[in-house]
Design a protein around this motif. Structure first.
Motif, PDB file in Angstrom:
ATOM      1  N   GLU A   1       0.841  -1.189   0.000  1.00  0.00           N
ATOM      2  CA  GLU A   1       0.000   0.000   0.000  1.00  0.00           C
ATOM      3  C   GLU A   1       0.880   1.244   0.000  1.00  0.00           C
ATOM      4  O   GLU A   1       1.846   1.328   0.759  1.00  0.00           O
ATOM      5  CB  GLU A   1      -0.916   0.019   1.219  1.00  0.00           C
ATOM      6  CG  GLU A   1      -2.046  -0.998   1.154  1.00  0.00           C
ATOM      7  CD  GLU A   1      -2.988  -0.894   2.330  1.00  0.00           C
ATOM      8  OE1 GLU A   1      -4.210  -0.754   2.123  1.00  0.00           O
ATOM      9  OE2 GLU A   1      -2.496  -0.965   3.473  1.00  0.00           O
ATOM     10  N   VAL A   2       0.560   2.211  -0.853  1.00  0.00           N
ATOM     11  CA  VAL A   2       1.271   3.481  -0.930  1.00  0.00           C
ATOM     12  C   VAL A   2       0.312   4.581  -0.473  1.00  0.00           C
ATOM     13  O   VAL A   2      -0.757   4.734  -1.069  1.00  0.00           O
ATOM     14  CB  VAL A   2       1.759   3.767  -2.363  1.00  0.00           C
ATOM     15  CG1 VAL A   2       2.481   5.115  -2.419  1.00  0.00           C
ATOM     16  CG2 VAL A   2       2.671   2.645  -2.851  1.00  0.00           C
ATOM     17  N   PRO A   3       0.654   5.345   0.563  1.00  0.00           N
ATOM     18  CA  PRO A   3      -0.246   6.405   1.032  1.00  0.00           C
ATOM     19  C   PRO A   3      -0.415   7.499  -0.012  1.00  0.00           C
ATOM     20  O   PRO A   3       0.387   7.630  -0.948  1.00  0.00           O
ATOM     21  CB  PRO A   3       0.473   6.963   2.277  1.00  0.00           C
ATOM     22  CG  PRO A   3       1.517   5.956   2.621  1.00  0.00           C
ATOM     23  CD  PRO A   3       1.881   5.256   1.360  1.00  0.00           C
ATOM     24  N   GLY A   4      -1.452   8.305   0.139  1.00  0.00           N
ATOM     25  CA  GLY A   4      -1.614   9.474  -0.717  1.00  0.00           C
ATOM     26  C   GLY A   4      -0.407  10.381  -0.604  1.00  0.00           C
ATOM     27  O   GLY A   4       0.208  10.481   0.464  1.00  0.00           O
ATOM     28  N   LYS A   5      -0.061  11.056  -1.696  1.00  0.00           N
ATOM     29  CA  LYS A   5       1.157  11.871  -1.688  1.00  0.00           C
ATOM     30  C   LYS A   5       1.067  12.972  -2.739  1.00  0.00           C
ATOM     31  O   LYS A   5       0.289  12.894  -3.692  1.00  0.00           O
ATOM     32  CB  LYS A   5       2.394  11.007  -1.956  1.00  0.00           C
ATOM     33  CG  LYS A   5       2.367  10.265  -3.283  1.00  0.00           C
ATOM     34  CD  LYS A   5       3.557   9.319  -3.389  1.00  0.00           C
ATOM     35  CE  LYS A   5       3.621   8.608  -4.738  1.00  0.00           C
ATOM     36  NZ  LYS A   5       2.502   7.674  -4.929  1.00  0.00           N
ATOM     37  N   THR A   6       1.903  14.005  -2.565  1.00  0.00           N
ATOM     38  CA  THR A   6       2.040  15.078  -3.542  1.00  0.00           C
ATOM     39  C   THR A   6       3.264  14.787  -4.396  1.00  0.00           C
ATOM     40  O   THR A   6       4.331  14.461  -3.869  1.00  0.00           O
ATOM     41  CB  THR A   6       2.190  16.444  -2.848  1.00  0.00           C
ATOM     42  OG1 THR A   6       1.055  16.654  -2.001  1.00  0.00           O
ATOM     43  CG2 THR A   6       2.266  17.568  -3.871  1.00  0.00           C
ATOM     44  N   VAL A   7       3.119  14.922  -5.725  1.00  0.00           N
ATOM     45  CA  VAL A   7       4.171  14.524  -6.654  1.00  0.00           C
ATOM     46  C   VAL A   7       4.386  15.608  -7.698  1.00  0.00           C
ATOM     47  O   VAL A   7       3.424  16.123  -8.280  1.00  0.00           O
ATOM     48  CB  VAL A   7       3.801  13.199  -7.354  1.00  0.00           C
ATOM     49  CG1 VAL A   7       4.873  12.798  -8.353  1.00  0.00           C
ATOM     50  CG2 VAL A   7       3.602  12.089  -6.326  1.00  0.00           C
ATOM     51  N   ALA A   8       5.645  15.961  -7.942  1.00  0.00           N
ATOM     52  CA  ALA A   8       6.009  16.843  -9.052  1.00  0.00           C
ATOM     53  C   ALA A   8       6.263  15.972 -10.276  1.00  0.00           C
ATOM     54  O   ALA A   8       6.903  14.917 -10.176  1.00  0.00           O
ATOM     55  CB  ALA A   8       7.250  17.653  -8.706  1.00  0.00           C
ATOM     56  N   VAL A   9       5.760  16.418 -11.438  1.00  0.00           N
ATOM     57  CA  VAL A   9       5.776  15.570 -12.634  1.00  0.00           C
ATOM     58  C   VAL A   9       6.242  16.360 -13.852  1.00  0.00           C
ATOM     59  O   VAL A   9       5.786  17.487 -14.081  1.00  0.00           O
ATOM     60  CB  VAL A   9       4.372  14.998 -12.918  1.00  0.00           C
ATOM     61  CG1 VAL A   9       4.388  14.129 -14.172  1.00  0.00           C
ATOM     62  CG2 VAL A   9       3.859  14.205 -11.722  1.00  0.00           C
ATOM     63  N   ALA A  10       7.136  15.775 -14.631  1.00  0.00           N
ATOM     64  CA  ALA A  10       7.516  16.290 -15.948  1.00  0.00           C
ATOM     65  C   ALA A  10       7.015  15.304 -16.989  1.00  0.00           C
ATOM     66  O   ALA A  10       7.321  14.107 -16.913  1.00  0.00           O
ATOM     67  CB  ALA A  10       9.030  16.448 -16.058  1.00  0.00           C
ATOM     68  N   THR A  11       6.240  15.778 -17.960  1.00  0.00           N
ATOM     69  CA  THR A  11       5.669  14.928 -19.007  1.00  0.00           C
ATOM     70  C   THR A  11       6.367  15.202 -20.337  1.00  0.00           C
ATOM     71  O   THR A  11       6.604  16.367 -20.684  1.00  0.00           O
ATOM     72  CB  THR A  11       4.159  15.191 -19.145  1.00  0.00           C
ATOM     73  OG1 THR A  11       3.522  14.946 -17.884  1.00  0.00           O
ATOM     74  CG2 THR A  11       3.539  14.280 -20.204  1.00  0.00           C
ATOM     75  N   TYR A  12       6.675  14.145 -21.081  1.00  0.00           N
ATOM     76  CA  TYR A  12       7.354  14.314 -22.363  1.00  0.00           C
ATOM     77  C   TYR A  12       7.049  13.118 -23.261  1.00  0.00           C
ATOM     78  O   TYR A  12       6.573  12.075 -22.796  1.00  0.00           O
ATOM     79  CB  TYR A  12       8.861  14.475 -22.175  1.00  0.00           C
ATOM     80  CG  TYR A  12       9.535  13.302 -21.497  1.00  0.00           C
ATOM     81  CD1 TYR A  12      10.218  12.336 -22.229  1.00  0.00           C
ATOM     82  CD2 TYR A  12       9.492  13.152 -20.111  1.00  0.00           C
ATOM     83  CE1 TYR A  12      10.836  11.259 -21.620  1.00  0.00           C
ATOM     84  CE2 TYR A  12      10.100  12.072 -19.480  1.00  0.00           C
ATOM     85  CZ  TYR A  12      10.757  11.137 -20.241  1.00  0.00           C
ATOM     86  OH  TYR A  12      11.360  10.071 -19.622  1.00  0.00           O
ATOM     87  N   SER A  13       7.332  13.249 -24.543  1.00  0.00           N
ATOM     88  CA  SER A  13       7.138  12.168 -25.499  1.00  0.00           C
ATOM     89  C   SER A  13       8.497  11.678 -25.990  1.00  0.00           C
ATOM     90  O   SER A  13       9.538  12.186 -25.576  1.00  0.00           O
ATOM     91  CB  SER A  13       6.280  12.651 -26.675  1.00  0.00           C
ATOM     92  OG  SER A  13       6.928  13.737 -27.334  1.00  0.00           O
ATOM     93  N   GLY A  14       8.486  10.683 -26.884  1.00  0.00           N
ATOM     94  CA  GLY A  14       9.735  10.195 -27.445  1.00  0.00           C
ATOM     95  C   GLY A  14      10.257   8.966 -26.734  1.00  0.00           C
ATOM     96  O   GLY A  14       9.591   8.367 -25.895  1.00  0.00           O
ATOM     97  N   PHE A  15      11.496   8.587 -27.079  1.00  0.00           N
ATOM     98  CA  PHE A  15      12.134   7.416 -26.502  1.00  0.00           C
ATOM     99  C   PHE A  15      12.778   7.761 -25.166  1.00  0.00           C
ATOM    100  O   PHE A  15      13.238   8.885 -24.951  1.00  0.00           O
ATOM    101  CB  PHE A  15      13.199   6.860 -27.447  1.00  0.00           C
ATOM    102  CG  PHE A  15      12.636   6.273 -28.710  1.00  0.00           C
ATOM    103  CD1 PHE A  15      11.846   5.125 -28.671  1.00  0.00           C
ATOM    104  CD2 PHE A  15      12.905   6.850 -29.941  1.00  0.00           C
ATOM    105  CE1 PHE A  15      11.336   4.574 -29.843  1.00  0.00           C
ATOM    106  CE2 PHE A  15      12.401   6.307 -31.115  1.00  0.00           C
ATOM    107  CZ  PHE A  15      11.606   5.164 -31.061  1.00  0.00           C
TER     108      PHE A  15
END
Length: 220
Positions: free
Chosen positions: A150-164
């Motif tokens: 089980e993983v508790p709720g959390k705040t996450v910073a995210v970078a989204t990108y395409s490609g390999f």
């Protein structure tokens, strides 16, 4: 990698008529490809694998795919059960510090230059389990190398990108996310994680990849 392709094909084509479930989250902030998200609690199936990132990703994927395909035992019936595929599949290098034991996931020290992706030789691979399950209701893996958590709720910073996802691209995107976090005075609470949402045959410009870093709660 060919085996990984075949597993993805079987999973995705077998469930082509249905949308693939993703973890639930709320977007707290957006900025030029970066997001700050609040994730709800979730359950993951995970395994640790040795080797370089590509080899470990394939081996870890196969082990957990084997679990959701039916190499498991349902507590209530003592029989096997298939579990729906979800997205993303995540991978992270092993943390260099015992303070960075968080999940997913993936375990680069998110400060200064983004190290770890090239040199790491031990990796954690994770599938998020469908939200319909509790930890008690999930079939138990027959393979001892696969565990549920089980993983508790959390705040996450995210970078989204395409490609390999080349090593250089992963390091570049990780560093960009670290820099963005610093501009917002966000402190990392765990390692960086690579999340992949698409099967291997997806054209590069349609692929959705993410680097994710858990953020420490603000305040005293």
């Amino acid at each position: 990698m060919r085996r990984l392709f075949c597993f993805f094909a079987a999973l995705m084509l077998g469930g082509a008529a249905m949308a693939v479930e993703e973890p639930k989250f709320q977007v707290l902030a957006q900025d030029n490809g970066f997001e700050l998200r609040q994730y709800a609690p979730l359950i993951v199936a995970e395994t640790w694998v040795d080797g370089d990132m590509d080899a470990a990703s394939g081996k870890g994927f196969r082990a957990i795919a084997d679990y959701i395909f039916g190499n498991n035992t349902t507590p209530q019936t003592d029989q096997s059960s298939k579990i729906a595929m979800t997205a993303p599949v995540t991978v992270e290098p092993q943390a260099q510090s015992s303070k960075l034991a968080m999940t997913a996931p993936v375990t680069v020290q998110p400060a200064g230059e983004a190290p770890g992706w090239v040199a790491a030789q031990r990796w954690r691979v994770q599938f998020v389990m469908p939200s319909q399950y509790t930890l008690e209701a999930l079939p138990q893996p027959n393979n001892a190398a696969v565990t549920l958590r089980e993983v508790p709720g959390k705040t996450v910073a995210v970078a989204t990108y395409s490609g390999f996802n080349t090593e250089s691209r992963i390091r570049q995107e990780t560093q960009a996310l670290v820099d963005w976090m610093q501009t917002r005075q966000l402190a990392a609470a765990g390692p960086a994680q690579l999340a992949r949402y698409d099967p291997p045959w997806t054209l590069p410009f349609w692929r959705r990849n993410e680097i994710q870093i858990e953020v420490k709660p603000s305040g005293p």
